[in-house]
Design a protein around this motif. Sequence first.
Motif: not given
Length: 528
Positions: A83-94, A96-99, A390-396, A438-442
């Motif tokens: 099994v390969n579980l790929l981390d989907t960063p959340g919280h502050q480090d959410f 584009e990688d997460t997507y 690439s995913f549409a950013p939500e923060h500029f 960016a998708v996440g502000v961090l």
Amino acid sequence: MSKHNQKEVERRRTFGIISHPDAGKTTLTEKLLLYGGAIQMAGAVKARKAARHATSDWMAMEQERGISVTSSVMKFNYRDYEVNLLDTPGHQDFSEDTYRVLTAVDSALMVIDSAKGVETQTRKLMEVCRMRNTPIITFINKLDREGKEPLELLSDIEETLQIECAPLSWPIGMGKRFKGTYNLYRKQLHLFTPGQETRLKDGVVIDDLNDPRLDELLGSQADELRADIELLEGAANPFELEEYLKGNQTPVFFGSAINNFGVQEMLDAFVELAPPPSPRETTSREVSPYEEPFSGFVFKIQANMDPAHRDRIAFMRICSGKFTRGMKLRHHRIGKDINVSNATIFMAQDRTNVEEAYPGDIIGIHNHGTIKIGDTFTDKEPLKFTGIPSFAPEHFRRVRLKNPLKTKQLEKGLIQLAEEGAVQLFRPVINTDYILGAVGVLQFDVIMSRLKNEYGVDAIYEGIDYATARWIGCEDRKKLEEFEKKNQANLALDAEGNLAYLASSEWRLGHTAEQWPQVQFHKTREHN
Ligand code: GDP
């Protein structure tokens, strides 16, 4: 492909977890790793989360990048499966990688807090799963607490996420009255003892719900369970493997991650039902995981632990063939062969002795900024995998230099960081601003610190009144010209020269889209 290799593909399960912060992803991950015997790794997952919570300061986060690279891919064995579980960063480090991680998995596990139901981040991640019809198994967590009624949770999932639910287990009470679950599939009762982190014992087999043993075990709640199951038989969808594999239906489990209750039941179903590595689209043809020649694509790039070396790790998902250490691979975008002698093969228990990897596995390749998100590597055939957008950013933010003489360095830095997928860069058509999306502000903090450390650029951010972006497409040249003329103030080019429309709100965007029905507003964009 040889029989051996074929078997290796078939026993692989590569997945990610989609959830909203605090639903229990870390706790569940830790339990899953324990079942796989990856004890050290399980500790690291918790430690990493603790470190993230202690500070949102990027420099401090650098220090735990070591853990962060290792736990990006958590590999473990369970039964006969790898099994390969790929981390989907959340919280502050959410970010584009997460997507993007979700474009590299074959299935996903959705964790929902029984008191909260479907929350925003889950909804966003689900949208990404939809793009590839990723099969999803649902785990409704925290049944040891008072939460919403199970049927209410199912209709919430069905309505909000537009996916059919097929419960495979059913909870008996909740909170203080939580007695356990009844496995509808195996017709087994699992009793819950609070505070006991024991592994799942085989449940009590009760084929016939009228069995008086049920009353002995559950008391007055036996009749409640009977009534629930009767109701379910009329109201719930029966589980259909095909529908799950197409992403139309999600099998649902109930449990409590922190009590390790319902976790193994779900893990057993996961390895049995979730698909092995699936075929992947390229611009020229579909690639089967069972093909002999090697192929893979890069879905994530991470700056490495040692900033002095400017070393980066590119995470590559293997799509076909077999990878062996020292293999020569062709990097098609730049037309060069690279010798992959220093690849990291992510293994939870033992990293050093692994010499080969198969479709579904992830390998890490060290590089100095020559690899971009979406790059394809093969042993010969020129291919280009699609579906890593690439995913549409939500923060500029607008970037302002402190020293205007550093414009060249700033531009170079931003272009490289954009290629890495760390941030998106936009240049307005009417001025020379640098606008980051960016998708996440961090992501913004990360960029500022890297601009300074790696490119020697001192800059500051200014807020800017944008909330969303779309990439523009239009068949009709004349219409496009007209659109460009009328909307100049909101138009910008991204790092690859694609036209984008930046809007101050979703409402504004909707309004413009309504006015220009011939123009397409894309939420994602494929890499060139
Ligand atoms: P993440 O943010 O999704 O990774 O969530 P965590 O795994 O860190 O869990 C968030 C909080 O919920 C923590 O305080 C956990 O101890 C708690 N938690 C996780 N699973 C359960 C559960 O089954 N029952 C209860 N009562 N709390 C839980």
